[in-house]
Structure formats: structure tokens, C-alpha cells
Design an enzyme around this catalytic site. Structure first.
Site, PDB file in Angstrom:
ATOM      1  N   TYR A  69      15.098  25.533  60.523  1.00 48.96           N
ATOM      2  CA  TYR A  69      13.983  26.209  61.214  1.00 48.96           C
ATOM      3  C   TYR A  69      13.081  26.958  60.234  1.00 48.96           C
ATOM      4  O   TYR A  69      11.869  27.061  60.432  1.00 48.96           O
ATOM      5  CB  TYR A  69      14.520  27.132  62.310  1.00 48.96           C
ATOM      6  CG  TYR A  69      14.952  26.325  63.524  1.00 48.96           C
ATOM      7  CD1 TYR A  69      16.285  25.954  63.700  1.00 48.96           C
ATOM      8  CD2 TYR A  69      14.008  25.851  64.436  1.00 48.96           C
ATOM      9  CE1 TYR A  69      16.669  25.164  64.760  1.00 48.96           C
ATOM     10  CE2 TYR A  69      14.385  25.063  65.508  1.00 48.96           C
ATOM     11  CZ  TYR A  69      15.716  24.710  65.665  1.00 48.96           C
ATOM     12  OH  TYR A  69      16.088  23.906  66.706  1.00 48.96           O
ATOM     13  N   HIS A 124      10.518  25.573  75.564  1.00 48.56           N
ATOM     14  CA  HIS A 124      11.588  25.421  74.555  1.00 48.56           C
ATOM     15  C   HIS A 124      11.557  26.557  73.552  1.00 48.56           C
ATOM     16  O   HIS A 124      12.153  26.452  72.474  1.00 48.56           O
ATOM     17  CB  HIS A 124      11.455  24.075  73.834  1.00 48.56           C
ATOM     18  CG  HIS A 124      11.814  22.909  74.731  1.00 48.56           C
ATOM     19  ND1 HIS A 124      11.509  21.605  74.408  1.00 48.56           N
ATOM     20  CD2 HIS A 124      12.414  22.851  75.941  1.00 48.56           C
ATOM     21  CE1 HIS A 124      11.935  20.806  75.370  1.00 48.56           C
ATOM     22  NE2 HIS A 124      12.468  21.541  76.323  1.00 48.56           N
ATOM     23  N   CYS A 132      18.463  37.979  69.180  1.00 39.65           N
ATOM     24  CA  CYS A 132      19.803  38.399  68.720  1.00 39.65           C
ATOM     25  C   CYS A 132      20.868  37.829  69.650  1.00 39.65           C
ATOM     26  O   CYS A 132      20.818  38.027  70.863  1.00 39.65           O
ATOM     27  CB  CYS A 132      19.892  39.930  68.713  1.00 39.65           C
ATOM     28  SG  CYS A 132      21.552  40.545  68.332  1.00 39.65           S
TER      29      CYS A 132
HETATM   30  N1  APR Z   1      -1.646  11.629  69.953  1.00 40.11           N
HETATM   31  C1  APR Z   1      -1.019  11.539  71.157  1.00 40.11           C
HETATM   32  N2  APR Z   1       0.304  11.254  71.286  1.00 40.11           N
HETATM   33  C2  APR Z   1       1.006  11.075  70.152  1.00 40.11           C
HETATM   34  C3  APR Z   1       0.417  11.154  68.862  1.00 40.11           C
HETATM   35  C4  APR Z   1      -0.973  11.450  68.796  1.00 40.11           C
HETATM   36  N3  APR Z   1      -1.618  11.543  67.624  1.00 40.11           N
HETATM   37  N4  APR Z   1       1.384  10.900  67.932  1.00 40.11           N
HETATM   38  C5  APR Z   1       2.527  10.669  68.621  1.00 40.11           C
HETATM   39  N5  APR Z   1       2.304  10.764  69.938  1.00 40.11           N
HETATM   40  C6  APR Z   1       3.255  10.589  71.035  1.00 40.11           C
HETATM   41  C7  APR Z   1       4.320   9.555  70.759  1.00 40.11           C
HETATM   42  O1  APR Z   1       3.878   8.281  71.205  1.00 40.11           O
HETATM   43  C8  APR Z   1       5.490  10.072  71.625  1.00 40.11           C
HETATM   44  O2  APR Z   1       5.404   9.523  72.938  1.00 40.11           O
HETATM   45  O3  APR Z   1       3.941  11.816  71.192  1.00 40.11           O
HETATM   46  C9  APR Z   1       5.260  11.569  71.696  1.00 40.11           C
HETATM   47  C10 APR Z   1       6.237  12.384  70.880  1.00 40.11           C
HETATM   48  O4  APR Z   1       7.511  12.193  71.450  1.00 40.11           O
HETATM   49  P1  APR Z   1       8.763  12.988  70.837  1.00 40.11           P
HETATM   50  O5  APR Z   1       8.767  12.865  69.374  1.00 40.11           O
HETATM   51  O6  APR Z   1       9.979  12.573  71.627  1.00 40.11           O
HETATM   52  O7  APR Z   1       8.435  14.536  71.155  1.00 40.11           O
HETATM   53  P2  APR Z   1       8.592  15.291  72.545  1.00 40.11           P
HETATM   54  O8  APR Z   1       8.372  14.379  73.689  1.00 40.11           O
HETATM   55  O9  APR Z   1       7.762  16.519  72.455  1.00 40.11           O
HETATM   56  O10 APR Z   1      10.151  15.734  72.529  1.00 40.11           O
HETATM   57  C11 APR Z   1      10.584  16.555  73.597  1.00 40.11           C
HETATM   58  O11 APR Z   1      12.742  16.781  72.547  1.00 40.11           O
HETATM   59  O12 APR Z   1      13.963  17.012  70.641  1.00 40.11           O
HETATM   60  C12 APR Z   1      13.470  17.685  71.723  1.00 40.11           C
HETATM   61  O13 APR Z   1      13.028  19.975  71.755  1.00 40.11           O
HETATM   62  C13 APR Z   1      12.525  18.766  71.284  1.00 40.11           C
HETATM   63  O14 APR Z   1      10.605  19.586  72.494  1.00 40.11           O
HETATM   64  C14 APR Z   1      11.208  18.408  71.981  1.00 40.11           C
HETATM   65  C15 APR Z   1      11.649  17.485  73.102  1.00 40.11           C
HETATM   66 ZN    ZN Z   2      21.049  42.768  68.648  1.00 42.39          ZN
END
Ligand code: APR
Ligand code: ZN
Length: 251
Positions: A69, A124, A132
């Protein structure tokens, strides 16, 4: 110079007093320079979420979790990571649209805030905050974090963790999000793959109301694309401003 993309033409335009809920995922921050999770070369292709994004991982190897992180927080705070046109278009929508606009983000970066969005829920969490494990105190946190850090609430060390929601934990703001989804007229999903619940189920919840129109704005069809009344695919910095401009042209 490649040809500019054709404007997004909404199939259905909501009434101008409509309430709008917008869900965003990592894809909206991609063009700001932040990695997504499940795209090719995404975060989870380089590190296993079981090692860095669960309470068990934090108990087992807190230094590894902090390092993960710390690296992502520092990246987001670097000067070249700024809100992009999609974040800015959503902030403009919130400021000009006559009805209620709520943004629910799965992202733990602060790019929506930096773009000017105010009515925002980080379901999230946000890694610009620390929590803490002992007393629950939440404080703003912009530096690196370690097991040495001392909680300003209970003055104990070893319990400070990023104020983010790990796998197996309950997302934040679900009651408020559910109430908004069950009463909105327009649900827009941007930049999310539709793989992680409960967010992946929001479109089905919104569709429980006859009047709610649902729209996906994503680079490519998400896992839940077939659940949406309307989909537009392309980069967020192109299709989101185009879609928002079409909405605002109506007021
Ligand atoms: N413009 C629009 N969409 C995009 C772009 C872009 N430039 N680049 C990528 N994407 C799309 C991809 O096609 C995909 O569908 O964004 C999406 C990203 O998907 P993930 O990587 O799975 O991210 P997300 O859906 O936010 O994940 C949800 O999973 O791991 C956990 O906590 C984490 O909040 C996250 C949650
Ligand atoms: Zn504390």
C-alpha cells in the site's frame, strides 16, 4: 492525427430532475496512470491478493502489506497522477445537474475528490487514511505506514493499517448505497470489470425499479454488460465526457 471518436449518443435521456448513481472502478483512473487489477499486466497479475489484501495477510505479514500500500499510495500522490477528463466530467455533472448525483467508487485513490466531486462514497475505503486495528480510530495518512507507527487514539503501535476494505471484509456505506440504488432514475457504471460483489450486483439492484435506466461506460464489455439497458465502449476520457455532455445539453 487519428480521427476523433464519434460522440456518444445516449439511447435514453433521463428527465432533468432525475437522480443519478454512478459506480466507478479502476478503469476510470487508468488514463491518469494508475493500474487496474484484472487487465493484462494488472495489479493482480503481479501480486496475489491473498498475500496483500486480506486481514489474514496483514496478521501474517504486515510489513509486506504495508509495502504494497505504501508503493500504491506514493504512486497516487506523485505529481504526474492527476484526475483525468472522466473524473472532471463527473464533477461537472454533479455541479450542474438539477437532480441528485451520487458517485460510489470502488477505487481507493482520491482522484474524484481532486476533480471536485463531493457527494462520494468510497465503498472500498481510501488509502489516504489509516485505521487502528485496536481502537478503530481513523486518521488522514499520506506518508508510508509501518508496524512502528503509533495510533493517536490509543497510543499503541502495531495496529495501524490502511483504511481500505480487504477481501472478506464488509464494504463501506452499503446502507446509503442501497437506498440510492433503489430510488435512482439512472445508474451509470464506469471502468469496472463487474467481477467483485457487492458492486457487481448494483446493476441488478438498480433494475428492480421499472423506471431506472442502466448504462455501462467501459473500455470493453464487462462481465455484467448484458445486464445493462445501454452500453458504450471506449476509453473513459473519451466516452464519459461525451456521454455527460449529452446529458447536460438537455438541461
Ligand atoms: N477506460 C475505461 N475503462 C477501462 C480503461 C479505460 N481507459 N482501462 C481499463 N478499463 C476497464 C477494463 O476493461 C475493466 O473492465 O476497467 C475495468 C477494470 O477492471 P478491474 O481491474 O477488475 O478493476 P475493478 O472492476 O475496479 O475491480 C473491483 O476488485 O480487486 C478488487 O478492490 C479491488 O476495487 C477493486 C475491485
Ligand atoms: Zn488505536
Amino acid at each position: 492525427m487519428n480521427n476523433p471518436s464519434p460522440p456518444v449518443v445516449p439511447r435514453i435521456l433521463p428527465r432533468k430532475d432525475s437522480s443519478i448513481v454512478v459506480l466507478t472502478g479502476a478503469g476510470i483512473s487508468k488514463e491518469s496512470g494508475l493500474d487496474t487489477f484484472r487487465d493484462a499486466n494488472g495489479i493482480w497479475s503481479r501480486v496475489s491478493w491473498e498475500d496483500v489484501a486480506t486481514p489474514e495477510a496483514f496478521a501474517r505479514q504486515p510489513d509486506r502489506v504495508h509495502a504494497f500500500y505504501n508503493m500504491r499510495r506514493a504512486r497516487t500522490r506523485s505529481i504526474d497522477v492527476q484526475p483525468n477528463k472522466a473524473h472532471l466530467a463527473l464533477a461537472l455533472l454533479e455541479s450542474l445537474w438539477p437532480g441528485q448525483v451520487l458517485i460510489v467508487t470502488q477505487n481507493v485513490d482520491s482522484l474524484h475528490e481532486k476533480a471536485g466531486s463531493v457527494n462520494l462514497i468510497h465503498m472500498h475505503g481510501n488509502y489516504d487514511e489509516a485505521r487502528c486495528n485496536f481502537c478503530g480510530a481513523v486518521v488522514e495518512w499520506i506518508e508510508d505506514m509501518s508496524t512502528e507507527d503509533i495510533c493517536s487514539g490509543c497510543v499503541r503501535s502495531g495496529g495501524m493499517r490502511p483504511n481500505v476494505v480487504w477481501f472478506g471484509e464488509t464494504p463501506m456505506g452499503l446502507d446509503e448505497i442501497t437506498e440510492a440504488l433503489l430510488s435512482c432514475d439512472l445508474f451509470i457504471s464506469i471502468g469496472t470489470s463487474g467481477n467483485v460483489y457487492p458492486a457487481a450486483g448494483f446493476v441488478a439492484m438498480a433494475r428492480r425499479q421499472e423506471q431506472t435506466h442502466t448504462v455501462e461506460l467501459n473500455l470493453e464489455p464487462s462481465s455484467g454488460a448484458m445486464m445493462f439497458h445501454e452500453v458504450h465502449h471506449g476509453p473513459a476520457t473519451v466516452i464519459v465526457p461525451s456521454y455527460i455532455n449529452a446529458l447536460l445539453a438537455k438541461i
